[in-house]
Motif scaffolding. Structure first.
Motif, PDB file in Angstrom:
ATOM      1  N   GLU A 137       5.991  -8.689   8.066  1.00 52.36           N
ATOM      2  CA  GLU A 137       5.749  -7.602   8.887  1.00 52.36           C
ATOM      3  C   GLU A 137       4.302  -7.131   8.477  1.00 52.36           C
ATOM      4  OE1 GLU A 137      10.258  -5.652  10.023  1.00 52.36           O
ATOM      5  OE2 GLU A 137       8.937  -4.820   8.286  1.00 52.36           O
ATOM      6  N   THR A 138       3.631  -6.581   9.180  1.00 48.39           N
ATOM      7  CA  THR A 138       2.318  -5.955   8.985  1.00 48.39           C
ATOM      8  C   THR A 138       2.397  -4.720   9.158  1.00 48.39           C
ATOM      9  OG1 THR A 138       1.518  -8.015  10.106  1.00 48.39           O
ATOM     10  CG2 THR A 138      -0.217  -6.272   9.898  1.00 48.39           C
ATOM     11  N   PHE A 139       1.553  -4.159   8.032  1.00 45.96           N
ATOM     12  CA  PHE A 139       1.368  -2.570   8.087  1.00 45.96           C
ATOM     13  C   PHE A 139      -0.028  -1.967   7.995  1.00 45.96           C
ATOM     14  CE2 PHE A 139       1.879   1.439   5.248  1.00 45.96           C
ATOM     15  CZ  PHE A 139       2.656   2.354   6.327  1.00 45.96           C
ATOM     16  N   PHE A 140      -0.339  -0.878   8.532  1.00 48.77           N
ATOM     17  CA  PHE A 140      -1.811  -0.494   8.460  1.00 48.77           C
ATOM     18  C   PHE A 140      -1.833   0.795   7.813  1.00 48.77           C
ATOM     19  CE2 PHE A 140      -5.313   2.098  10.272  1.00 48.77           C
ATOM     20  CZ  PHE A 140      -6.487   1.180  10.135  1.00 48.77           C
ATOM     21  N   ILE A 141      -2.850   1.005   7.155  1.00 46.04           N
ATOM     22  CA  ILE A 141      -2.947   2.072   6.057  1.00 46.04           C
ATOM     23  C   ILE A 141      -4.645   2.365   6.362  1.00 46.04           C
ATOM     24  CG2 ILE A 141      -3.023   3.315   3.951  1.00 46.04           C
ATOM     25  CD1 ILE A 141      -0.995   1.459   2.909  1.00 46.04           C
ATOM     26  N   PRO A 142      -4.915   3.604   6.980  1.00 46.66           N
ATOM     27  CA  PRO A 142      -6.398   3.905   7.085  1.00 46.66           C
ATOM     28  C   PRO A 142      -7.038   4.322   5.676  1.00 46.66           C
ATOM     29  CG  PRO A 142      -5.042   5.272   8.452  1.00 46.66           C
ATOM     30  CD  PRO A 142      -3.986   4.554   7.671  1.00 46.66           C
ATOM     31  N   ALA A 143      -8.278   4.313   5.589  1.00 53.16           N
ATOM     32  CA  ALA A 143      -8.981   4.513   4.539  1.00 53.16           C
ATOM     33  C   ALA A 143      -8.999   6.156   4.196  1.00 53.16           C
ATOM     34  CB  ALA A 143     -10.629   4.268   4.631  1.00 53.16           C
ATOM     35  N   GLY A 144      -8.506   6.248   2.746  1.00 51.46           N
ATOM     36  CA  GLY A 144      -8.551   7.648   2.422  1.00 51.46           C
ATOM     37  C   GLY A 144      -7.040   8.292   2.248  1.00 51.46           C
ATOM     38  N   VAL A 145      -5.970   7.320   2.750  1.00 51.68           N
ATOM     39  CA  VAL A 145      -4.759   8.112   2.884  1.00 51.68           C
ATOM     40  C   VAL A 145      -4.169   7.936   1.371  1.00 51.68           C
ATOM     41  CG1 VAL A 145      -2.437   7.849   3.765  1.00 51.68           C
ATOM     42  CG2 VAL A 145      -4.355   7.738   5.154  1.00 51.68           C
ATOM     43  N   LYS A 146      -3.658   8.851   0.826  1.00 54.69           N
ATOM     44  CA  LYS A 146      -3.327   8.680  -0.790  1.00 54.69           C
ATOM     45  C   LYS A 146      -1.728   8.216  -0.466  1.00 54.69           C
ATOM     46  CE  LYS A 146      -5.976  12.687  -1.625  1.00 54.69           C
ATOM     47  NZ  LYS A 146      -6.211  14.232  -1.977  1.00 54.69           N
ATOM     48  N   HIS A 147      -1.450   7.249  -1.261  1.00 57.91           N
ATOM     49  CA  HIS A 147      -0.196   6.664  -1.273  1.00 57.91           C
ATOM     50  C   HIS A 147       0.260   6.021  -2.713  1.00 57.91           C
ATOM     51  CE1 HIS A 147      -2.734   3.560  -0.092  1.00 57.91           C
ATOM     52  NE2 HIS A 147      -1.882   2.557  -0.273  1.00 57.91           N
ATOM     53  N   THR A 148       1.358   5.618  -2.490  1.00 59.93           N
ATOM     54  CA  THR A 148       1.745   4.669  -3.663  1.00 59.93           C
ATOM     55  C   THR A 148       2.354   3.202  -3.187  1.00 59.93           C
ATOM     56  OG1 THR A 148       3.850   5.547  -3.744  1.00 59.93           O
ATOM     57  CG2 THR A 148       2.253   6.425  -5.531  1.00 59.93           C
ATOM     58  N   THR A 149       2.223   2.392  -3.938  1.00 66.80           N
ATOM     59  CA  THR A 149       2.765   0.996  -3.395  1.00 66.80           C
ATOM     60  C   THR A 149       4.076   0.547  -4.420  1.00 66.80           C
ATOM     61  OG1 THR A 149       0.836   0.448  -2.304  1.00 66.80           O
ATOM     62  CG2 THR A 149       2.157  -1.468  -2.692  1.00 66.80           C
ATOM     63  N   GLN A 150       5.034   0.283  -3.916  1.00 66.89           N
ATOM     64  CA  GLN A 150       6.138   0.061  -4.892  1.00 66.89           C
ATOM     65  C   GLN A 150       6.671  -1.528  -4.336  1.00 66.89           C
ATOM     66  OE1 GLN A 150       9.498   2.358  -5.616  1.00 66.89           O
ATOM     67  NE2 GLN A 150      10.423   1.029  -7.314  1.00 66.89           N
ATOM     68  N   TYR A 151       6.625  -2.276  -5.195  1.00 67.24           N
ATOM     69  CA  TYR A 151       7.249  -3.753  -4.959  1.00 67.24           C
ATOM     70  C   TYR A 151       8.628  -4.049  -5.133  1.00 67.24           C
ATOM     71  CZ  TYR A 151       2.430  -4.670  -4.443  1.00 67.24           C
ATOM     72  OH  TYR A 151       0.981  -4.703  -4.048  1.00 67.24           O
ATOM     73  N   LEU A 152       9.563  -4.281  -4.250  1.00 67.43           N
ATOM     74  CA  LEU A 152      11.259  -4.192  -4.405  1.00 67.43           C
ATOM     75  C   LEU A 152      11.844  -5.139  -4.664  1.00 67.43           C
ATOM     76  CD1 LEU A 152      11.362  -1.465  -1.067  1.00 67.43           C
ATOM     77  CD2 LEU A 152      11.207  -0.992  -3.523  1.00 67.43           C
ATOM     78  N   GLN A 153      11.142  -6.575  -4.562  1.00 56.16           N
ATOM     79  CA  GLN A 153      11.807  -7.550  -4.790  1.00 56.16           C
ATOM     80  C   GLN A 153      11.081  -8.682  -5.909  1.00 56.16           C
ATOM     81  OE1 GLN A 153      12.476  -9.345  -0.832  1.00 56.16           O
ATOM     82  NE2 GLN A 153      13.859  -8.316  -0.701  1.00 56.16           N
TER      83      GLN A 153
ATOM     84  N   ASP B 201      -6.445   8.402  -4.543  1.00 56.78           N
ATOM     85  CA  ASP B 201      -7.838   8.867  -3.628  1.00 56.78           C
ATOM     86  C   ASP B 201      -7.617   8.207  -2.160  1.00 56.78           C
ATOM     87  OD1 ASP B 201      -8.700  10.788  -5.514  1.00 56.78           O
ATOM     88  OD2 ASP B 201      -9.846   9.060  -6.461  1.00 56.78           O
ATOM     89  N   GLY B 202      -6.503   7.355  -2.141  1.00 57.09           N
ATOM     90  CA  GLY B 202      -6.513   6.624  -0.774  1.00 57.09           C
ATOM     91  C   GLY B 202      -7.404   5.253  -1.028  1.00 57.09           C
ATOM     92  N   ARG B 203      -7.072   4.344  -0.059  1.00 56.89           N
ATOM     93  CA  ARG B 203      -8.044   2.980  -0.279  1.00 56.89           C
ATOM     94  C   ARG B 203      -9.322   3.407   0.380  1.00 56.89           C
ATOM     95  NH1 ARG B 203      -5.548  -1.507  -0.791  1.00 56.89           N
ATOM     96  NH2 ARG B 203      -3.414  -1.600  -0.764  1.00 56.89           N
TER      97      ARG B 203
ATOM     98  N   PHE C 223       3.424   7.772   1.463  1.00 56.60           N
ATOM     99  CA  PHE C 223       2.315   8.777   1.695  1.00 56.60           C
ATOM    100  C   PHE C 223       2.400   9.911   0.972  1.00 56.60           C
ATOM    101  CE2 PHE C 223       0.976   6.965   5.794  1.00 56.60           C
ATOM    102  CZ  PHE C 223       0.612   5.367   5.381  1.00 56.60           C
ATOM    103  N   LEU C 224       1.628  10.035   0.135  1.00 53.78           N
ATOM    104  CA  LEU C 224       1.655  11.222  -0.706  1.00 53.78           C
ATOM    105  C   LEU C 224       1.792  12.734  -0.321  1.00 53.78           C
ATOM    106  CD1 LEU C 224      -0.377   9.862  -4.011  1.00 53.78           C
ATOM    107  CD2 LEU C 224       2.082   9.627  -3.610  1.00 53.78           C
ATOM    108  N   GLU C 225       1.097  12.789   0.756  1.00 51.82           N
ATOM    109  CA  GLU C 225       0.898  14.136   1.525  1.00 51.82           C
ATOM    110  C   GLU C 225       1.967  14.375   2.176  1.00 51.82           C
ATOM    111  OE1 GLU C 225      -3.044  14.389   3.113  1.00 51.82           O
ATOM    112  OE2 GLU C 225      -4.156  14.090   1.156  1.00 51.82           O
TER     113      GLU C 225
END
Length: 183
Positions: free
Chosen positions: A65-81, A33-35, A52-54
């Motif tokens: 590095e810094t990343f920005f995610i707007p509220a409501g954007v459906k996504h998954t987060t995977q930790y790679l290390q 449902d997004g953040r 981003f799922l859509e």
């Protein structure tokens, strides 16, 4: 004639919070449902993939590095290390709209973004003015890193530079007006 600069921002933010999250390699978190809030995410340690799922866009965010995610954007987060740690500075926009430069969820690699997160002082996080200052710094950096500064604010650049270089010094209005060559 005295010139007046309107420094009001086109948005108002509220409900800010900061937290750090540590996760092991291959841990996946889904936000179907997004953040609930907008978030600047800073990779303190490791490497993280945001999908981003859509749109199926994948953003790889490296340590520092810094990343920005707007509220409501459906996504998954995977930790790679191994031993990934991310700092999240979350907030709501209660009036107006965010700068358009944040619409495409950019990755910011500038040292200026990193220094905001590295200099977070834990005891002050309960102070809403301190947290608002952090959010404001990041929004200003995001906007200034992608947009040209409006001509009406160009005259303020020497003062901004002076304040950035001598942040802890006590400035008086008349000293700032001398830098600006204003009376």
């Amino acid at each position: 004639m005295k010139k007046i600069y309107d420094l009001r921002l086109p948005y108002l933010v509220d409900n800010f919070s900061y937290l750090q999250v540590s996760r092991p390699k291959n841990f996946i978190n889904s936000f179907n449902d997004g953040r609930p809030q907008n978030a600047f995410l800073y990779t303190l340690k490791g490497k993280i993939a945001y999908t981003f799922l859509e749109t199926n866009q994948v953003f790889i965010v490296n340590e520092g590095e810094t990343f920005f995610i707007p509220a409501g954007v459906k996504h998954t987060t995977q930790y790679l290390q191994e031993n990934n740690t991310v700092g999240l500075l979350q907030f709501d926009v209660v009036k107006g709209a965010l700068p358009s430069c944040l619409n495409n969820s950019p990755i910011f690699t500038s040292e200026n973004f990193s220094s905001v997160f590295r200099n977070i002082w834990e005891p002050n996080l309960n102070n809403p003015i301190y947290t608002l200052t952090l959010v404001s710094q990041l929004l200003w950096l995001a906007n200034s890193s992608t947009n040209k500064i409006s001509n009406k604010f160009i005259k303020l650049l020497p003062v901004i530079t002076e304040i950035e270089q001598h942040y802890y010094e006590n400035y008086k209005i008349n000293e700032i007006s001398k830098i600006l060559k204003m009376k």
